[in-house]
Each structure stands twice: as C-alpha cells, then as structure tokens.
Design a protein around this motif. Structure first.
Motif, PDB file in Angstrom:
ATOM      1  N   TRP A   1       0.831  -1.208   0.000  1.00 21.21           N
ATOM      2  CA  TRP A   1       0.000   0.000   0.000  1.00 21.21           C
ATOM      3  C   TRP A   1       0.865   1.258   0.000  1.00 21.21           C
ATOM      4  O   TRP A   1       0.619   2.212  -0.718  1.00 21.21           O
ATOM      5  CB  TRP A   1      -0.927   0.024   1.229  1.00 21.21           C
TER       6      TRP A   1
ATOM      7  N   SER B   1       2.536   1.545  -3.386  1.00 20.15           N
ATOM      8  CA  SER B   1       1.608   2.071  -4.400  1.00 20.15           C
ATOM      9  C   SER B   1       1.412   3.564  -4.223  1.00 20.15           C
ATOM     10  O   SER B   1       1.368   4.313  -5.202  1.00 20.15           O
ATOM     11  CB  SER B   1       0.232   1.415  -4.290  1.00 20.15           C
TER      12      SER B   1
ATOM     13  N   LEU C   1      -6.949   2.409  -1.611  1.00 20.87           N
ATOM     14  CA  LEU C   1      -5.589   2.841  -1.278  1.00 20.87           C
ATOM     15  C   LEU C   1      -5.609   3.892  -0.161  1.00 20.87           C
ATOM     16  O   LEU C   1      -4.801   3.847   0.772  1.00 20.87           O
ATOM     17  CB  LEU C   1      -4.912   3.391  -2.548  1.00 20.87           C
TER      18      LEU C   1
ATOM     19  N   GLN D   1      -6.257   2.101   3.249  1.00 18.12           N
ATOM     20  CA  GLN D   1      -5.147   1.313   3.792  1.00 18.12           C
ATOM     21  C   GLN D   1      -3.911   2.152   4.108  1.00 18.12           C
ATOM     22  O   GLN D   1      -3.243   1.914   5.104  1.00 18.12           O
ATOM     23  CB  GLN D   1      -4.723   0.236   2.782  1.00 18.12           C
ATOM     24  N   ALA D   2      -3.608   3.108   3.221  1.00 19.89           N
ATOM     25  CA  ALA D   2      -2.348   3.828   3.370  1.00 19.89           C
ATOM     26  C   ALA D   2      -2.480   5.114   4.165  1.00 19.89           C
ATOM     27  O   ALA D   2      -1.483   5.638   4.656  1.00 19.89           O
ATOM     28  CB  ALA D   2      -1.764   4.135   1.984  1.00 19.89           C
TER      29      ALA D   2
END
Ligand code: HEM
Length: 143
Positions: A65, A68, A83, A86-87
């Motif tokens: 994550w 990315s 994204l 999660q990040a």
C-alpha cells in the motif's frame, strides 16, 4: 511475517481494550476501589496497543500500500478509496486512537479518587476503541 503478526496481534488489542473499557465503566458506576488488578489491566492495554503501533509502523513502510502510494503520488492515492483507506485512513486513525489511550493512562495517574481514575480509563480508552473499530479493514481481516 510482519503482516501476519499485525493481523493476529489485533485480536489481542481488541480483546484487552474491550475488557479495559468495561472495567473502567463498571468501576466508575459501582464506585469500587481502584485496585492493583485495575492498574494491571489498564497498563497491559497501554502496552499491547503501543506494541501494535510499532508493528503497524514497521509493516507500513514494507507494505504494498505504501509502495503504491509512493508510485502514484498522494493526490492520486487520495482519490482511490481502497488505497486511501489502507495507506492513510487506517494508520492515521489508529495513531489518533492510541494518542487517546495514552492520554487516558496519563490522566488516570493524576486522579486522586478511584471514580476519577476509572472515568479517565473508561472514557479515553472508550474513545480509542470506537476510533479503532471505525477504521479496521474488517472484510480483508476475515478473508
Ligand atoms: C491499534 C492499532 C491497530 C489495529 C488494531 C490494527 C488492525 C489491523 C487489521 C486487523 C488489519 C487487517 C490485517 C489483515 O488483513 O489480515 C490491518 C491492516 C493494516 N494495518 Fe493496522 N492496525 C493498527 C495500527 C496500525 C498502524 C499504526 C499502522 C501504520 C502506521 C497500520 C498499518 C496497516 C496496514 C498498512 C495494513 C494493511 C495490511 C495489508 O493488507 O497489507 N496499522 N490493521
């Protein structure tokens, strides 16, 4: 390995945090004495959540994550729901939750009455628990 540890440690975090919140609220409402056992539950919860923070941080910088997010850039990452969750949302919310738990711990120490101690733990650990519950990737966790 790190991801697995983070995933399994989360069970312990939720279990002990729920116990600590119930213990805090029940202690406050029953007006009982704040004993060694209560101190141990609160301290153990603080330690377990801080360990999760360290594992989470460790895993974060190795996770796909994070990779990315760096590849696509912050603007693009924010417009991608998965994204962003999660990040950005999960880590930040967990960090805020742990700040609340830490505040509860240090504020309880300054209290001179048992009710005051239980209240700080019940309220601040309770807020921490709600924040954690709001941003756990539930579906992914149980898959
Ligand atoms: C009390 C604190 C925390 C709890 C209870 C928690 C819980 C969880 C759970 C249950 C998952 C899903 C695991 C799985 O899919 O098997 C997860 C994923 C994740 N957590 Fe946490 N977490 C916490 C703090 C943090 C922190 C502080 C960070 C980073 C700074 C972090 C980073 C991540 C990342 C990057 C994932 C995605 C895993 C992946 O699919 O690669 N977590 N967390």
């Amino acid at each position: 390995m790190m991801k697995m540890l983070h995933s399994y440690w989360a069970y312990l975090v939720l279990l002990i945090l729920i116990i600590a919140v119930i213990n805090g609220i029940s202690g406050m409402t029953s007006k009982r004495e704040f004993k060694d056992r209560d101190l141990r539950i609160s301290l153990f919860t603080l330690i377990v959540t801080h360990i999760q923070l360290i594992i989470g941080l460790g895993w974060y910088f190795m996770s796909p994550w994070y990779k990315s997010m760096r590849e696509v850039g912050m603007g693009e990452a924010m417009s991608n729901t998965a994204l962003r969750f999660q990040a950005v949302e999960h880590p930040i919310m967990m960090l805020i939750a742990i700040v609340f738990i830490t505040m509860g711990w240090s504020r309880h120490k300054k209290q001179t009455t048992a009710v005051g101690k239980f209240k700080q733990i019940g309220v601040f650990y309770g807020i921490g628990l709600l924040l954690i519950l709001s941003r756990i990737p539930w579906q992914q966790w149980f898959n």
